[in-house]
Write an enzyme that holds these catalytic residues in place. Sequence first.
Site, PDB file in Angstrom:
ATOM      1  N   GLN A   4     -22.264  18.241   5.332  1.00  0.00           N
ATOM      2  CA  GLN A   4     -21.470  17.847   3.535  1.00  0.00           C
ATOM      3  C   GLN A   4     -20.558  18.931   3.106  1.00  0.00           C
ATOM      4  O   GLN A   4     -21.675  19.577   2.285  1.00  0.00           O
ATOM      5  CB  GLN A   4     -22.239  16.289   3.062  1.00  0.00           C
ATOM      6  CG  GLN A   4     -21.594  15.952   1.397  1.00  0.00           C
ATOM      7  CD  GLN A   4     -20.220  14.979   2.448  1.00  0.00           C
ATOM      8  OE1 GLN A   4     -20.491  14.111   3.337  1.00  0.00           O
ATOM      9  NE2 GLN A   4     -19.339  14.898   2.098  1.00  0.00           N
ATOM     10  N   LYS A  31     -22.289   6.662   4.863  1.00  0.00           N
ATOM     11  CA  LYS A  31     -22.038   7.055   6.501  1.00  0.00           C
ATOM     12  C   LYS A  31     -23.637   6.809   6.868  1.00  0.00           C
ATOM     13  O   LYS A  31     -23.558   6.693   8.332  1.00  0.00           O
ATOM     14  CB  LYS A  31     -21.919   9.000   6.071  1.00  0.00           C
ATOM     15  CG  LYS A  31     -20.810   9.432   6.244  1.00  0.00           C
ATOM     16  CD  LYS A  31     -20.534  10.726   5.637  1.00  0.00           C
ATOM     17  CE  LYS A  31     -19.603  10.670   4.787  1.00  0.00           C
ATOM     18  NZ  LYS A  31     -18.742  12.543   4.959  1.00  0.00           N
ATOM     19  N   ASP A  79     -17.667  16.149  12.342  1.00  0.00           N
ATOM     20  CA  ASP A  79     -16.278  16.310  11.590  1.00  0.00           C
ATOM     21  C   ASP A  79     -15.399  16.951  11.852  1.00  0.00           C
ATOM     22  O   ASP A  79     -14.097  16.460  11.408  1.00  0.00           O
ATOM     23  CB  ASP A  79     -17.193  16.971  10.397  1.00  0.00           C
ATOM     24  CG  ASP A  79     -17.236  16.134   8.954  1.00  0.00           C
ATOM     25  OD1 ASP A  79     -16.855  15.138   9.091  1.00  0.00           O
ATOM     26  OD2 ASP A  79     -17.705  16.923   8.662  1.00  0.00           O
TER      27      ASP A  79
END
Length: 291
Positions: free
Chosen positions: A92, A48, A115
């Site tokens: 994460q 990422k 997200d």
Amino acid sequence: MQIIDGKTTAAEIREELKNKIKNLPKPPGLVTILVGDDPASKVYVNSKQKACAETGMYSVLEKLDENVSENELLEIIEKYNNDESIHGILVQLPLPAHIDEDKVIEAISPKKDADGFHPVSMGNLVIGKETFFPCTPHGILVLLERYGIETSGKHVVVVGRSNIVGKPVANMLMQKKKNANAIVTVCHSAAADLSYYTKQADILIAAIGRADFITSDMVKDGVVVIDVGINRVEDASKKRGYRLTGDVDFEGVSEKASYITPVPGGVGPMTIAMLLENTYTAFQRIENFEE
Ligand code: NAP
């Protein structure tokens, strides 16, 4: 049969973003918060970060010790909620057991929900309002759109009902909107005869987490297959001792399919591209910037 090449599509999207970002007065910023040393999470976070940098985004990695307290983590999120250089916040997952994941996701400002996991984003998704789509389902819709695959009036069968893939992709595809408007069936482990449903699919989305689970006898001729699964299967011929495979038996099913995503190289690369896209969208909304 045509392969849906997610790797190439994701690269095109990253290139398009790069071209838009280079003309901006300031770059969109994404912070990735990584707690602990989980090797798989580290790999994801590195990819990422790399993709962010290549696109010209400002990217921050906040690495926290495995023993960080829930309160400390919540404070760090609040700091980035108020940081004007940051437009997207990503924590994460999974988090260590002593931290409540739901609480952490809810602490992220819905304006910076890169997200798309915040309950506000999910709620807006369900009622068809402006939102941030979760990255993997978003990637699936973009692949269908870019490959010119009609969804309106088609029967989409989704196998899997997780909060990150199955539920959101089903909800997105049933919206009365362009590139959606599908008739959607959602299946899960309570289905006594899964093939009864999968055989009816014009578009089959497999998000199960079981290697090569969907076989050719479970689909009809001409089906469009989106394989979300990423499963490790032991393979002594590989240096690392395993290979990656999807939830669909690619060899068998591709003989009947009109379109199919491979694993790897299908949905996977789109997930990161959509994270960048969401960060760019957050930038536009926060900075009141229109193209
Ligand atoms: P998950 O949370 O484990 O959900 C799996 C779903 O499959 C559940 O709804 C489960 O039903 C259903 N299921 C399991 N066995 C079944 C069976 N025999 N028949 C019918 N349904 C069955 O998984 P997930 O997080 O959605 O991930 C699914 C797969 O996608 C995994 O391989 C994951 O690694 C991969 N993935 C890939 C990406 C990407 O970027 N490409 C992103 C996310 C996930 P119940 O609800 O009844 O248990």
